[in-house]
Each structure stands twice: as structure tokens, then as C-alpha cells.
Design an enzyme around this catalytic site. Structure first.
Site, PDB file in Angstrom:
ATOM      1  N   HIS A   7      -0.834  20.502   0.139  1.00  0.00           N
ATOM      2  CA  HIS A   7      -0.683  19.361  -0.785  1.00  0.00           C
ATOM      3  C   HIS A   7      -1.004  19.744  -2.234  1.00  0.00           C
ATOM      4  CE1 HIS A   7       0.094  16.614   2.438  1.00  0.00           C
ATOM      5  NE2 HIS A   7      -1.088  16.801   2.998  1.00  0.00           N
ATOM      6  N   HIS A  65       2.239  16.179   7.833  1.00  0.00           N
ATOM      7  CA  HIS A  65       2.464  15.654   6.486  1.00  0.00           C
ATOM      8  C   HIS A  65       3.442  16.550   5.723  1.00  0.00           C
ATOM      9  CE1 HIS A  65      -1.661  14.348   7.671  1.00  0.00           C
ATOM     10  NE2 HIS A  65      -1.210  13.199   7.219  1.00  0.00           N
ATOM     11  N   ASP A  80      -1.632  18.448  13.191  1.00  0.00           N
ATOM     12  CA  ASP A  80      -1.882  17.010  13.185  1.00  0.00           C
ATOM     13  C   ASP A  80      -0.688  16.197  13.687  1.00  0.00           C
ATOM     14  OD1 ASP A  80      -0.663  17.949  10.904  1.00  0.00           O
ATOM     15  OD2 ASP A  80      -2.085  17.053   9.495  1.00  0.00           O
TER      16      ASP A  80
HETATM   17 ZN    ZN Z   1      -1.459  17.309   7.635  1.00  0.00          ZN
END
Ligand code: ZN
Length: 336
Positions: A122, A163, A248
């Protein structure tokens, strides 16, 4: 496998009840302690120039000053203590170690996997977010490309964390020599990763986003690899393959709705290895997220086992129709 680990990564203290905490690494190491053929390496701390090669130097100064002043909350999710600075350099350095090791010929049972923290995908050119300060995979890939003796002209970062890796996309969006491929859950943090984000004006078709609907699992992820990633790599022909490996999307992870199984991660690993081998691309794994401690530990153990000779079960169930539509949309957008 050879795992990259440094104790300082456990000193990046995010406080009580933070999902990204040192117990993640402890759980992975505990799980690996029961398996054969696990080796550890420490790597070096990433150098300042190697961080500056993918991040804005003013931003890197800010992170250093923030940590030196004792840290605190950078944003609601992303927290630091004084030790975070060295942990972040270690985490980036471990990713660079993994990529170097792969380029030096470590493969098969010696395939490298860096298990540093904080995670990286990120972290944007000039911003920390989503538990990430420096983009570990990006630092490693950039360093590999900058050393001509490595012979790495084209690298892929395949990000299977649940993500979207907005930071990795941000850093390499307009680079035709780095392909970023992400499969992620629609609507989840950070809200980026649309199908139509296919690369900047100088890098058409080098950014592949596959936002699968919540509830997708082994079948959908396998279809993504078979129908999209594999043909995209036939076209791109990478000479370095880096996996941004978050776990995840596991069905027992507390922060997503995805349904990938431990065995499913095994199959994804086997397919990634096949693709990398076909292109003679050195293959390295870099840890990203994964917040269910048992699921994380079991999944990393599964990746290790695949390189230790295990042949995981190939998923053969039906693909959900909503996911099928996304896959078709991506295939049409990229003409794959
Ligand atoms: Zn993640």
C-alpha cells in the site's frame, strides 16, 4: 525454502489489537519449525538510495523524522514506534535479499521468501498507508532492474493479497518494464484497483486489475491465473517474477470475505512456479498481509511444502457467475 527474517521486524510495535502485529511473524516461524528443509537468512538493511529509487526522498525523510520522534499514528491504520524505521529498512532489505537470491539461482527447495514487516504494497511514492511505509517488493524489483549484470529487463509483481496494492501500482503505473497484476476483493480497502486501470501513457497493458466479488475462492483464483495471468505473461515474457504474497484472502482470515483455502494457496503457488519456470524467470516471494494467525501460518507452510515436493489438489468446482463476468470483462479489456 529459504526465508528472510530479521528480529528487528518484531520490534515494529503497532499496539494492542492491531491486526498487523509481531505475532504474525511468530506464528509463521512456529508453523515452519515443524517442517523439513526450512532455512533462514537475515539479508541487509535496505540502503537509503534503494528506498529513494521508488519513493520521494522528502517522504522518506518524513518517515525517518516521525520514527526518530517516537512515532505515533501516521493515519488511522498506520502506526509507528521508534524501531519502525529500522524494521522498515529491514523489511525492504529482506525483499531485496529474496529477489537477489532468486537471481543468483536459488530455486526449487531453495526458493526465497521474505517474511518481513511492516508490509509494503500500500505504500505509494510519497505516502504511507494501510500498515505500509516502504514498498518492499518495489524496492527489490527496482534494485534488480538497476543492476545490468542481473539481466533483468522486465519484471512482474503478482499480488495475490486480498487488497489492491495501490502503492505498487502507483510506483510502476507508467513503467513498461514492470508488469503489476493484482487479484483482490471488490470494494475493500483502499478502494482502488479498477479493471480500466491498465497502465500509464508510456506503459499500456502493463497493469492488470482483477477485482473479484467477495466470496470468491480457489476456483475463481485458479481461473484468474489460467485465463488471465498466464496469457498476460506469455505476452509480457518476464525475466523476474515476484509474488506479493498476502494470505488475507483465506477463508479463515478475519478481514475479508474471500474463500481461498490453504490447499488453494498451494495450487496458486504451483501455477505461479510453472509460469515463472516457463519464462526462465527467477521467482521470489515477499510477505504482505494475512491476519488470521493459523490461516497465515498454515498457508505460508503450504507454499513451503509445494517447493518441497507436495502436489496440491487442483480445484475443480464451478466458478461463480458474478466472478465469471469480472474475468470476462478483464479479458476483453486487455484483449487476452
Ligand atoms: Zn491485504
Amino acid at each position: 525454502m529459504r526465508f528472510g527474517h530479521r528480529e528487528i521486524c518484531l520490534e515494529h510495535d503497532t499496539g494492542p489489537r492491531h491486526p498487523e502485529n509481531p505475532d504474525r511473524i511468530r506464528a509463521i516461524r512456529q508453523g515452519l519449525s515443524k517442517r523439513h528443509g526450512v532455512e533462514y537468512r537475515e539479508g541487509d538493511l535496505a540502503s537509503r538510495p534503494s528506498i529513494d529509487a521508488v519513493h520521494d526522498p522528502g517522504y522518506v525523510d518524513d518517515v525517518e523524522a516521525f520514527c526518530a520522534a517516537g512515532g505515533g499514528t501516521w493515519d488511522a491504520d498506520t502506526v509507528a514506534v521508534e524501531e519502525t524505521w529500522e524494521a522498515a529498512l529491514a523489511s525492504a532489505g529482506l525483499a531485496a535479499w529474496a529477489v537477489d537470491e532468486a537471481i543468483d539461482g536459488a530455486d526449487g527447495r531453495e526458493t526465497p521468501f521474505s517474511i518481513g514487516r511492516p508490509p509494503g504494497h500500500h505504500a505509494e511514492i510519497d505516502e504511507a498507508m494501510g500498515f505500509c511505509f516502504f514498498n518492499n517488493a518495489a524496492v527489490a524489483v527496482q534494485e534488480a532492474i538497476e543492476q545490468p549484470e542481473n539481466g533483468v529487463e522486465r519484471a512482474v509483481v503478482f499480488d495475490w493479497d486480498v487488497h489492491h496494492g495501490n502503492g505498487t501500482q502507483d510506483i510502476f503505473y507508467d513503467r513498461e518494464d514492470v508488469y503489476y497484476a493484482s487479484v483482490h476483493e471488490q470494494g475493500l480497502f483502499p478502494g482502488t484497483g479498477e479493471v480500466l486501470e491498465t497502465g500509464g501513457p508510456n506503459a499500456r497493458e502493463t497493469n492488470l486489475n482483477v477485482p473479484l466479488p467477495g466470496g470468491s475462492g480457489d476456483e475463481e483464483y485458479t481461473a484468474f491465473i489460467d485465463e488471465l495471468l498466464d496469457p498476460a505473461m506469455e505476452r509480457f515474457d518476464p525475466d523476474l517474477f515476484v509474488v506479493s504474497a498476502g494470505f488475507d484472502a483465506h477463508r479463515h482470515d478475519p478481514i475479508s470475505r474471500m474463500r481461498v483455502s490453504t490447499e488453494g494457496y498451494g495450487h496458486l503457488t504451483a501455477r505461479v512456479r510453472e509460469i515463472a519456470d516457463r519464462h526462465d524467470a527467477p521467482l521470489a516471494f515477499v510477505l504482505e498481509g494475512g491476519y488470521g494467525l493459523d490461516a497465515l501460518s498454515d498457508s505460508v507452510g503450504m507454499v513451503h511444502e509445494v517447493f518441497d515436493g507436495r502436489e496440491p489438489v487442483v480445484p475443480d468446482g464451478e466458478i461463480a457467475s458474478k466472478a465469471e463476468r469480472v474475468l470476462r470483462d478483464v479479458r476483453d479489456t486487455h484483449d487476452l
